[in-house]
Scaffold this active site. Structure first.
Site, PDB file in Angstrom:
ATOM      1  N   GLY A  53      -8.337  19.707  81.542  1.00 21.99           N
ATOM      2  CA  GLY A  53      -7.204  20.526  81.152  1.00 21.99           C
ATOM      3  C   GLY A  53      -6.682  20.249  79.752  1.00 21.99           C
ATOM      4  O   GLY A  53      -7.433  19.932  78.829  1.00 21.99           O
ATOM      5  N   TYR A  66       8.364  19.972  92.602  1.00 21.26           N
ATOM      6  CA  TYR A  66       7.716  19.991  91.284  1.00 21.26           C
ATOM      7  C   TYR A  66       8.762  20.142  90.187  1.00 21.26           C
ATOM      8  O   TYR A  66       8.745  19.407  89.189  1.00 21.26           O
ATOM      9  CB  TYR A  66       6.699  21.123  91.202  1.00 21.26           C
ATOM     10  CG  TYR A  66       6.001  21.212  89.868  1.00 21.26           C
ATOM     11  CD1 TYR A  66       5.148  20.200  89.428  1.00 21.26           C
ATOM     12  CD2 TYR A  66       6.204  22.308  89.019  1.00 21.26           C
ATOM     13  CE1 TYR A  66       4.512  20.274  88.195  1.00 21.26           C
ATOM     14  CE2 TYR A  66       5.568  22.389  87.780  1.00 21.26           C
ATOM     15  CZ  TYR A  66       4.727  21.370  87.381  1.00 21.26           C
ATOM     16  OH  TYR A  66       4.097  21.447  86.152  1.00 21.26           O
ATOM     17  N   SER A 112       7.784  20.737  81.623  1.00 17.75           N
ATOM     18  CA  SER A 112       7.504  22.128  81.965  1.00 17.75           C
ATOM     19  C   SER A 112       8.806  22.908  82.016  1.00 17.75           C
ATOM     20  O   SER A 112       9.881  22.344  82.271  1.00 17.75           O
ATOM     21  CB  SER A 112       6.804  22.218  83.324  1.00 17.75           C
ATOM     22  OG  SER A 112       6.751  23.561  83.781  1.00 17.75           O
ATOM     23  N   GLY A 121      -4.403  11.306  82.072  1.00 20.20           N
ATOM     24  CA  GLY A 121      -4.997  12.548  82.552  1.00 20.20           C
ATOM     25  C   GLY A 121      -5.811  13.251  81.490  1.00 20.20           C
ATOM     26  O   GLY A 121      -5.776  14.476  81.361  1.00 20.20           O
ATOM     27  N   ALA A 122      -6.596  12.480  80.738  1.00 15.50           N
ATOM     28  CA  ALA A 122      -7.308  13.034  79.579  1.00 15.50           C
ATOM     29  C   ALA A 122      -8.688  13.580  79.915  1.00 15.50           C
ATOM     30  O   ALA A 122      -9.421  13.976  79.015  1.00 15.50           O
ATOM     31  CB  ALA A 122      -7.434  11.966  78.495  1.00 15.50           C
ATOM     32  N   ASN A 123      -9.057  13.597  81.183  1.00 12.27           N
ATOM     33  CA  ASN A 123     -10.419  14.020  81.533  1.00 12.27           C
ATOM     34  C   ASN A 123     -10.535  15.512  81.816  1.00 12.27           C
ATOM     35  O   ASN A 123     -11.635  16.030  81.994  1.00 12.27           O
ATOM     36  CB  ASN A 123     -10.919  13.233  82.754  1.00 12.27           C
ATOM     37  CG  ASN A 123     -10.103  13.519  83.994  1.00 12.27           C
ATOM     38  OD1 ASN A 123      -8.873  13.388  83.970  1.00 12.27           O
ATOM     39  ND2 ASN A 123     -10.750  13.903  85.088  1.00 12.27           N
ATOM     40  N   GLY A 165      -4.981  17.781  78.747  1.00 10.54           N
ATOM     41  CA  GLY A 165      -5.167  16.388  78.356  1.00 10.54           C
ATOM     42  C   GLY A 165      -6.478  16.186  77.639  1.00 10.54           C
ATOM     43  O   GLY A 165      -6.546  15.496  76.609  1.00 10.54           O
TER      44      GLY A 165
END
Length: 297
Positions: free
Chosen positions: A30, A180, A155, A26-28, A32
């Site tokens: 936020g 979640y 979280s 998820g590095a694309n 990340g």
């Protein structure tokens, strides 16, 4: 800005990662993306593991222009599909000589009920099971790269609920917040269990709370909640600030004795009683292995 500075532990480090390889899911976008930017600045080879290749390429270009690091690559990874996870891991094991850090960052938050390609409730499937399988498939390479680290972005939401092992896919009832919270509790328990199993290997494992961050994770929330986040943004973190604890767990020296620990605001934090329950952790481990179809003692 004063309120935010109170909430965010001021931390900085000149630690370099030259010659090291880091994978970030998820590095694309936020935190990340900001984690990738920081580690690229430190000289790391950064593998951006992303579902959306177009957005990933935009992020890679932005990070390259900012850091000048040409050693940033994009690889396709959809954590909601075990076929994609296995294909990604096969490619990494073939291409990469080492993986010094695996950052399990990608996630979905409080989305409407849906299932992954393999029939798992989406939040549990992406946030926990996808990363569980990914870590398993890359672990031999990570061990050979020791000293190495596995960083799990969890979280404070792990405190919201327990584990419903008798209905882990929320098929009998579904509450977005509880589902979640369950996935984030699973993250902390996984990191704790994995650290115990990796004692003596030179691989450390950490889980963390990044803070309440202004990011795309809020996109599934009611407009009133999204508006509240914007109104009270002075009490939240920017994506740069939200990435700091992940970066801390990645680069801070001398954390080996705290493997398995939970961090917040760039320091050791306190997790819930359930998150420290080794019996529950073992049950989750067994259930997770069964769900993704692996044998992992």
């Amino acid at each position: 800005m004063y309120c935010r500075s109170v909430c965010c532990n001021r931390w900085s480090s000149e630690e370099r990662l030259d010659g090291k390889t880091v994978i970030i899911t998820g590095a694309n976008t936020g935190i990340g993306k900001e984690t990738a930017r920081d580690l690229a600045t430190r000289g790391a080879r950064v593998v951006m593991a992303c579902r959306d290749l177009e957005r990933a390429e935009e992020a890679r270009t932005d990070i390259f222009e900012d850091t000048g690091n040409e050693n940033i690559v994009i690889r396709k990874l959809d954590l909601s599909d075990m076929k994609s996870i296995r294909a990604f891991a096969e490619l990494i094991n073939k291409e990469e000589k080492q993986v010094n850090v695996l950052i399990n960052n990608a996630g979905v938050m409080m989305c409407p009920y849906s299932k992954t390609a393999d029939g798992f409730e989406m939040q549990l499937g992406v946030n926990h099971l996808g990363h569980f399988l990914l870590t398993y498939l890359l672990l031999d390479l990570i061990k050979r790269s020791a000293p190495a680290r596995i960083v799990v972005v969890a979280s404070v939401a792990h405190t919201w609920t327990g584990l419903r092992l008798d209905d882990i896919n929320s098929e009998r009832s579904y509450d977005t917040m509880k589902a979640y919270g369950q996935s984030k509790l699973a993250n902390v328990l996984f990191a704790r269990s994995l650290a115990k199993r990796l004692q003596g290997t030179g691989v450390c494992v950490f889980s963390l709370h990044p803070g309440v961050v202004q990011s795309d994770l809020w996109r599934h929330q009611h407009q009133c909640i999204q508006l509240a986040v914007k109104i009270f943004r002075v009490f939240t973190k920017t994506t740069v600030e939200g990435a700091q604890t992940t970066i801390y767990c990645t680069v801070e020296p001398n954390l080996e004795s705290q493997s398995g620990g939970y961090f917040s605001d760039c320091a050791a934090g306190s997790c819930s009683r359930l998150a420290s329950d080794d019996v529950l952790a073992q049950k989750l481990w067994e259930v997770s292995c069964n769900m993704v179809g692996i044998t992992w003692q």
